[in-house]
Design a protein around this motif. Structure first.
Motif, PDB file in Angstrom:
ATOM      1  N   ASP A   1     -11.161 -57.007 -32.141  1.00  0.00           N
ATOM      2  CA  ASP A   1     -11.285 -57.349 -30.724  1.00  0.00           C
ATOM      3  C   ASP A   1     -10.715 -58.739 -30.456  1.00  0.00           C
ATOM      4  O   ASP A   1      -9.963 -58.948 -29.498  1.00  0.00           O
ATOM      5  CB  ASP A   1     -12.755 -57.278 -30.311  1.00  0.00           C
ATOM      6  CG  ASP A   1     -12.953 -57.510 -28.813  1.00  0.00           C
ATOM      7  OD1 ASP A   1     -12.405 -56.739 -28.018  1.00  0.00           O
ATOM      8  OD2 ASP A   1     -13.650 -58.475 -28.455  1.00  0.00           O
ATOM      9  N   LYS A   2     -11.033 -59.677 -31.322  1.00  0.00           N
ATOM     10  CA  LYS A   2     -10.524 -61.047 -31.171  1.00  0.00           C
ATOM     11  C   LYS A   2      -9.012 -61.094 -31.373  1.00  0.00           C
ATOM     12  O   LYS A   2      -8.294 -61.786 -30.662  1.00  0.00           O
ATOM     13  CB  LYS A   2     -11.223 -61.980 -32.162  1.00  0.00           C
ATOM     14  CG  LYS A   2     -12.700 -62.192 -31.874  1.00  0.00           C
ATOM     15  CD  LYS A   2     -13.355 -63.047 -32.948  1.00  0.00           C
ATOM     16  CE  LYS A   2     -14.842 -63.225 -32.668  1.00  0.00           C
ATOM     17  NZ  LYS A   2     -15.514 -63.987 -33.756  1.00  0.00           N
ATOM     18  N   MET A   3      -8.528 -60.333 -32.373  1.00  0.00           N
ATOM     19  CA  MET A   3      -7.092 -60.326 -32.658  1.00  0.00           C
ATOM     20  C   MET A   3      -6.299 -59.752 -31.498  1.00  0.00           C
ATOM     21  O   MET A   3      -5.294 -60.330 -31.061  1.00  0.00           O
ATOM     22  CB  MET A   3      -6.817 -59.518 -33.924  1.00  0.00           C
ATOM     23  CG  MET A   3      -5.343 -59.529 -34.335  1.00  0.00           C
ATOM     24  SD  MET A   3      -4.887 -58.181 -35.433  1.00  0.00           S
ATOM     25  CE  MET A   3      -4.811 -56.802 -34.286  1.00  0.00           C
ATOM     26  N   TYR A   4      -6.752 -58.600 -30.965  1.00  0.00           N
ATOM     27  CA  TYR A   4      -6.022 -57.967 -29.864  1.00  0.00           C
ATOM     28  C   TYR A   4      -6.109 -58.804 -28.589  1.00  0.00           C
ATOM     29  O   TYR A   4      -5.153 -58.841 -27.808  1.00  0.00           O
ATOM     30  CB  TYR A   4      -6.532 -56.551 -29.620  1.00  0.00           C
ATOM     31  CG  TYR A   4      -5.952 -55.548 -30.581  1.00  0.00           C
ATOM     32  CD1 TYR A   4      -4.651 -55.096 -30.438  1.00  0.00           C
ATOM     33  CD2 TYR A   4      -6.699 -55.063 -31.654  1.00  0.00           C
ATOM     34  CE1 TYR A   4      -4.102 -54.186 -31.323  1.00  0.00           C
ATOM     35  CE2 TYR A   4      -6.159 -54.150 -32.547  1.00  0.00           C
ATOM     36  CZ  TYR A   4      -4.857 -53.713 -32.380  1.00  0.00           C
ATOM     37  OH  TYR A   4      -4.311 -52.821 -33.267  1.00  0.00           O
TER      38      TYR A   4
ATOM     39  N   ILE B   1     -10.348 -50.635 -28.013  1.00  0.00           N
ATOM     40  CA  ILE B   1     -10.439 -52.072 -27.731  1.00  0.00           C
ATOM     41  C   ILE B   1      -9.472 -52.484 -26.635  1.00  0.00           C
ATOM     42  O   ILE B   1      -9.835 -53.168 -25.680  1.00  0.00           O
ATOM     43  CB  ILE B   1     -10.161 -52.873 -29.026  1.00  0.00           C
ATOM     44  CG1 ILE B   1     -11.283 -52.618 -30.049  1.00  0.00           C
ATOM     45  CG2 ILE B   1     -10.029 -54.374 -28.733  1.00  0.00           C
ATOM     46  CD1 ILE B   1     -11.005 -53.198 -31.419  1.00  0.00           C
ATOM     47  N   THR B   2      -8.226 -52.039 -26.743  1.00  0.00           N
ATOM     48  CA  THR B   2      -7.206 -52.510 -25.799  1.00  0.00           C
ATOM     49  C   THR B   2      -7.373 -51.924 -24.408  1.00  0.00           C
ATOM     50  O   THR B   2      -6.993 -52.558 -23.424  1.00  0.00           O
ATOM     51  CB  THR B   2      -5.797 -52.205 -26.340  1.00  0.00           C
ATOM     52  OG1 THR B   2      -5.658 -50.794 -26.576  1.00  0.00           O
ATOM     53  CG2 THR B   2      -5.542 -52.955 -27.651  1.00  0.00           C
ATOM     54  N   ASN B   3      -7.935 -50.710 -24.310  1.00  0.00           N
ATOM     55  CA  ASN B   3      -8.229 -50.162 -22.978  1.00  0.00           C
ATOM     56  C   ASN B   3      -9.075 -51.133 -22.167  1.00  0.00           C
ATOM     57  O   ASN B   3      -8.834 -51.365 -20.976  1.00  0.00           O
ATOM     58  CB  ASN B   3      -8.979 -48.832 -23.101  1.00  0.00           C
ATOM     59  CG  ASN B   3      -8.053 -47.632 -23.223  1.00  0.00           C
ATOM     60  OD1 ASN B   3      -6.844 -47.743 -23.050  1.00  0.00           O
ATOM     61  ND2 ASN B   3      -8.620 -46.482 -23.520  1.00  0.00           N
ATOM     62  N   HIS B   4     -10.072 -51.695 -22.826  1.00  0.00           N
ATOM     63  CA  HIS B   4     -10.980 -52.622 -22.146  1.00  0.00           C
ATOM     64  C   HIS B   4     -10.280 -53.952 -21.851  1.00  0.00           C
ATOM     65  O   HIS B   4     -10.407 -54.507 -20.755  1.00  0.00           O
ATOM     66  CB  HIS B   4     -12.217 -52.854 -23.006  1.00  0.00           C
ATOM     67  CG  HIS B   4     -13.169 -53.851 -22.433  1.00  0.00           C
ATOM     68  ND1 HIS B   4     -13.910 -53.608 -21.296  1.00  0.00           N
ATOM     69  CD2 HIS B   4     -13.492 -55.112 -22.828  1.00  0.00           C
ATOM     70  CE1 HIS B   4     -14.655 -54.661 -21.016  1.00  0.00           C
ATOM     71  NE2 HIS B   4     -14.420 -55.590 -21.927  1.00  0.00           N
ATOM     72  N   LEU B   5      -9.530 -54.447 -22.818  1.00  0.00           N
ATOM     73  CA  LEU B   5      -8.851 -55.735 -22.638  1.00  0.00           C
ATOM     74  C   LEU B   5      -7.834 -55.685 -21.506  1.00  0.00           C
ATOM     75  O   LEU B   5      -7.594 -56.692 -20.834  1.00  0.00           O
ATOM     76  CB  LEU B   5      -8.168 -56.154 -23.942  1.00  0.00           C
ATOM     77  CG  LEU B   5      -9.104 -56.515 -25.109  1.00  0.00           C
ATOM     78  CD1 LEU B   5      -8.298 -56.783 -26.367  1.00  0.00           C
ATOM     79  CD2 LEU B   5      -9.967 -57.722 -24.767  1.00  0.00           C
ATOM     80  N   LEU B   6      -7.249 -54.506 -21.293  1.00  0.00           N
ATOM     81  CA  LEU B   6      -6.262 -54.347 -20.221  1.00  0.00           C
ATOM     82  C   LEU B   6      -6.897 -54.014 -18.871  1.00  0.00           C
ATOM     83  O   LEU B   6      -6.193 -53.823 -17.880  1.00  0.00           O
ATOM     84  CB  LEU B   6      -5.262 -53.249 -20.595  1.00  0.00           C
ATOM     85  CG  LEU B   6      -4.260 -53.595 -21.700  1.00  0.00           C
ATOM     86  CD1 LEU B   6      -3.492 -52.354 -22.126  1.00  0.00           C
ATOM     87  CD2 LEU B   6      -3.302 -54.685 -21.249  1.00  0.00           C
ATOM     88  N   GLY B   7      -8.216 -53.922 -18.852  1.00  0.00           N
ATOM     89  CA  GLY B   7      -8.888 -53.599 -17.607  1.00  0.00           C
ATOM     90  C   GLY B   7      -8.821 -52.137 -17.241  1.00  0.00           C
ATOM     91  O   GLY B   7      -9.099 -51.754 -16.099  1.00  0.00           O
TER      92      GLY B   7
ATOM     93  N   LEU C   1       2.295 -51.592 -28.472  1.00  0.00           N
ATOM     94  CA  LEU C   1       2.132 -52.999 -28.843  1.00  0.00           C
ATOM     95  C   LEU C   1       3.073 -53.400 -29.975  1.00  0.00           C
ATOM     96  O   LEU C   1       3.663 -54.491 -29.955  1.00  0.00           O
ATOM     97  CB  LEU C   1       0.682 -53.266 -29.239  1.00  0.00           C
ATOM     98  CG  LEU C   1       0.320 -54.715 -29.553  1.00  0.00           C
ATOM     99  CD1 LEU C   1       0.635 -55.636 -28.379  1.00  0.00           C
ATOM    100  CD2 LEU C   1      -1.147 -54.832 -29.940  1.00  0.00           C
ATOM    101  N   SER C   2       3.238 -52.536 -30.962  1.00  0.00           N
ATOM    102  CA  SER C   2       4.138 -52.860 -32.070  1.00  0.00           C
ATOM    103  C   SER C   2       5.570 -53.029 -31.567  1.00  0.00           C
ATOM    104  O   SER C   2       6.308 -53.908 -32.029  1.00  0.00           O
ATOM    105  CB  SER C   2       4.071 -51.776 -33.152  1.00  0.00           C
ATOM    106  OG  SER C   2       4.439 -50.508 -32.633  1.00  0.00           O
ATOM    107  N   PHE C   3       5.964 -52.184 -30.612  1.00  0.00           N
ATOM    108  CA  PHE C   3       7.319 -52.282 -30.047  1.00  0.00           C
ATOM    109  C   PHE C   3       7.475 -53.561 -29.217  1.00  0.00           C
ATOM    110  O   PHE C   3       8.512 -54.219 -29.265  1.00  0.00           O
ATOM    111  CB  PHE C   3       7.610 -51.054 -29.184  1.00  0.00           C
ATOM    112  CG  PHE C   3       9.072 -50.801 -28.959  1.00  0.00           C
ATOM    113  CD1 PHE C   3       9.790 -49.973 -29.809  1.00  0.00           C
ATOM    114  CD2 PHE C   3       9.747 -51.394 -27.902  1.00  0.00           C
ATOM    115  CE1 PHE C   3      11.146 -49.734 -29.611  1.00  0.00           C
ATOM    116  CE2 PHE C   3      11.105 -51.171 -27.688  1.00  0.00           C
ATOM    117  CZ  PHE C   3      11.810 -50.338 -28.542  1.00  0.00           C
TER     118      PHE C   3
END
Length: 322
Positions: free
Chosen positions: A309-312, A98-104, A165-167
């Protein structure tokens, strides 16, 4: 007479089993490949090989299962390969899909696959080398606040995963912006720990299962764990809340298949995965890696991925506002 009836019953059961076996064979073929989009020993690989072991040893499928490591680009190469397959291929995933996509960093999204299952969650930990002068997570964060660029933080396999992300979320609570944190990216957790032991980095963030073998070898110290309370197996490792940071963070891993899987395939894997997670051997696997059971079937997984997806997106929008 009783003997004849028993023979007839046994024959009927054998015929039914044979028909079921043949039907399953038609659905999944003679061989299933599980893609681990990481090198051997990483979290995705551990999950793939745990599945392989349980499914084969418990005879939950009729064919053979192979694990294929497709390494590179933070899971991207393995997932692209899976997306292009048509026959009997599964892949291990996690929030990085999910985050790979959100980060472009990727055009692939979770919608480009068939959701199969969410299997388990695990905790995140922060580690330093055994001889490090960093004594606690709180002192680390306080020192980073004073001079953030003095500290090199190791992470794998790509920025945007739950390790990082947790860090970042912890850093926010002590007043650190994400762009003040110096992350160094490695292909896998073994390379991260190697860099840590060679003093090339000062601290690392990774999942508990990846860190524990080095902890057991007395090579690293675990400063903190992202659980809600201390684990019985690790009584000396404090939680973030004990360090004055309000964070409980779980990292999940799941399974997906190529797009356009048939209803029969999805139904087969729903039935098979449910049987797998109920076996004693799978429960022993959870205990071994200190994973938490988090099983969701295909329809539940589809809803879960949409929610994630919405949360990230919300979390990363906050990061982008820094």
């Amino acid at each position: 007479m009783r003997k004849k009836i028993l023979v007839l019953v046994m024959t009927f059961v054998t015929l039914l089993t044979g028909c079921s076996s043949e039907k399953n064979q038609e659905v999944i073929g003679d061989e299933v490949t599980i893609i681990a989009p990481s090198s051997i020993g990483g979290g995705w690989d551990l999950t793939a090989r745990a599945m392989q072991d349980v499914l084969m040893s418990e005879k939950l499928i009729d064919g053979d299962i192979q694990v294929m490591n497709k390494i590179g680009a933070g899971g991207e190469l393995g997932w692209k390969y899976t997306n292009q397959q048509k026959d009997h291929v599964l892949a291990i995933n996690s929030s990085l899909l999910i985050t790979n996509h959100l980060l472009g960093q990727s055009k692939i999204t979770y919608k480009d696959f068939t959701p199969i299952a969410i299997l388990a969650t695990e905790w995140e930990v922060v580690i330093v080398s055994k001889d490090s002068n960093i004594s606690s997570a709180r002192s680390l964060m306080d020192n980073m606040k004073e001079a953030p660029h003095r500290f090199k933080i190791g992470v794998s396999p790509r920025l945007g995963n739950d390790d990082q992300l947790s860090f970042v979320l912890v850093g926010k609570q002590v007043g650190l912006n994400s762009d003040e944190l110096d992350f160094f990216i490695y292909e896998n957790s073994a390379q991260v720990v190697d860099a840590l032991l060679k003093k090339q980095i000062d601290v690392a963030t990774m999942t508990l299962a990846e860190a524990k073998k080095y902890y057991d070898l007395n090579q690293v110290k675990m400063l903190v764990i992202s659980s809600d309370k201390r684990l019985e197996e690790l009584p000396d490792v404090p939680t973030w809340s004990e360090e004055g940071i309000d964070l409980v963070f779980e990292h999940w891993r799941g399974v997906m298949g190529p797009p356009n899987m048939t209803k029969s395939e999805i139904q087969f894997w729903d039935t098979t995965m449910e049987k797998m997670v109920q076996t004693e051997k799978w429960q022993q696997t959870l205990e071994k890696y200190m994973w938490k059971d988090f099983y969701k079937n295909s329809s539940e997984t589809a809803k879960f991925l949409e929610e994630q997806d919405k949360m990230y997106e919300a979390l990363m929008n906050v990061n982008r506002k820094d």
